[in-house]
Write a protein that holds these residues in place. Structure first.
Motif, PDB file in Angstrom:
ATOM      1  N   SER A   1       3.125  16.814  -9.291  1.00  0.00           N
ATOM      2  CA  SER A   1       1.917  16.646  -8.488  1.00  0.00           C
ATOM      3  C   SER A   1       1.645  15.186  -8.174  1.00  0.00           C
ATOM      4  O   SER A   1       1.215  14.860  -7.084  1.00  0.00           O
TER       5      SER A   1
ATOM      6  N   ALA B   1      -2.439  24.193  -6.270  1.00  0.00           N
ATOM      7  CA  ALA B   1      -2.688  22.790  -6.640  1.00  0.00           C
ATOM      8  C   ALA B   1      -1.388  21.986  -6.638  1.00  0.00           C
ATOM      9  O   ALA B   1      -1.324  20.871  -6.091  1.00  0.00           O
TER      10      ALA B   1
ATOM     11  N   GLU C   1      -1.706  18.088  -6.171  1.00  0.00           N
ATOM     12  CA  GLU C   1      -2.866  17.809  -7.024  1.00  0.00           C
ATOM     13  C   GLU C   1      -2.503  18.013  -8.495  1.00  0.00           C
ATOM     14  O   GLU C   1      -1.585  18.763  -8.826  1.00  0.00           O
TER      15      GLU C   1
END
Length: 370
Positions: free
Chosen positions: A35, A301, A306
């Motif tokens: 991420s 995500a 993220e």
């Protein structure tokens, strides 16, 4: 959408909120390299979903549609879920991962058929820049996130229930019907069960059931009956409801009129019906909506680049990766005494689905109602 799925959707929303609130204090600890290295993406995503088999009702009836719905909710309807089922074939699943890589999915949720065998495929996805969420089973390789149930607690719940059903017997003889050795969850169920049963029962016969197939459990149980005698089996530890079905069939075919207590897992419809009519003592109910919601949140995500700090509440290691962001979902021991307050209340199965003509009298006797 049918009533069960509408209720499941409500459960998703509620449990997702609970998971997010519970994780607020850990927002600084993502532990997720993918991420942090990925470019930020919007909602126009492709999420790959690979589930292990279609013999167990949960994957097609619950997990797939709930994950699809949650991904849609998280992305304003813009994301696409690309789905394949491996039908308990590890080679096929490896090919499916290759196809997902070719299709350039933005994140991949994998319920592994063979948790060790999938390692090379996970690495190939990682090398292609595709983060991987290990779903329900902790796959080996550079996994980015993991969600499952407390698998040792599943085994402990099964063991405790079996001991309770055998109360008053001294070192009762138990047949142990474990799951497939290719599934790491099976080893955790076994560990949890034995932590309760060791020293308190006699293990008459013990099996690792190939591919989690009911017909293999049936054959194993036939062997146990031949070796031990049909009247010498006090109880059966069955790792899930599918295996329990094969076990019940073998005992009936052998002429056993009063079945010994038999455990299970997954709250399959047939398993619940076996519980209602007294052929199976218990199952383990696991909240698929909660696990599915977490998997979807993790995948979206990660696909967006993220971190998982507001989702993952703990960490776990596999042999290749340390500190994998993890969410473990609790489980409930299911008996005829709490069917109404668990799976019916949560909309997993309806009374009409459970209480068909064959089971109507048994349902009435324990007070199941809409």
């Amino acid at each position: 959408m049918n009533t069960r799925m509408r209720r499941a959707a409500v459960a998703v929303a509620a449990t997702t909120m609970a998971v997010s609130l519970a994780a607020c204090g850990s927002a600084k600890e993502s532990g997720d390299k993918t991420s942090s290295d990925s470019a930020k993406k919007g909602d126009d995503l492709k999420i790959g979903l690979l589930l292990p088999e279609n013999a167990t009702a949960r994957y097609e009836k619950f997990d797939k549609p709930i994950i699809e719905k949650k991904v849609s909710e998280l992305t304003g309807g813009k994301a696409e879920v690309v789905y394949s089922n491996a039908r308990q074939d590890a080679t096929l699943q490896a090919q499916q991962v290759d196809t997902m890589i070719t299709n350039k999915v933005d994140a991949l949720i994998i319920g592994a058929v063979d948790a060790k065998g999938i390692q090379n495929s996970v690495k190939k996805a990682k090398d292609a820049g595709i983060p991987v969420v290990a779903f329900d089973r902790l796959a080996e390789g550079p996994v980015d996130a993991y969600t499952s149930f407390d698998n040792e607690e599943v085994g402990r719940a099964q063991g405790k229930a079996l001991l309770g059903a055998l109360e008053g017997k001294t070192k009762p003889t138990v047949v142990m019907m474990h799951g497939a050795i290719t599934d790491p969850n099976a080893a955790q169920f076994k560990k949890g069960a034995k932590s309760v049963l060791d020293g308190k029962v006699t293990y008459g016969k013990e099996y690792d059931t190939k591919e989690w197939k009911a017909e293999n459990a049936n054959s194993n149980m036939e062997g146990a009956i031949t070796a031990l005698g049909k009247d010498k089996i006090d109880g059966v530890y069955s790792a899930n409801d599918g295996l329990a079905g094969g076990i019940i069939q073998a005992l009936k075919s052998a002429g056993v009129s009063k079945l010994p207590p038999i455990t299970g897992q997954d709250a399959e419809l047939a398993g619940v019906q076996h519980i209602v009519n007294g052929e199976q003592f218990m199952s383990v109910y696991k909240s698929y909506p909660q696990e599915d919601a977490v998997a979807a949140e993790m995948a979206v995500a990660l696909a967006k680049g993220e971190d998982l700090g507001t989702i993952a509440t703990s960490k776990i290691d596999n042999t290749a990766t340390k500190g994998i962001p993890t969410v473990i979902v609790p489980v409930i021991s299911l008996t005829k005494d709490n069917i109404q307050d668990t799976i019916i209340k949560d909309g997993i199965w309806t009374v009409d689905e459970i209480c068909t003509a064959k089971y109507k009298a048994a349902c009435d006797s324990i007070g199941l109602k809409n």
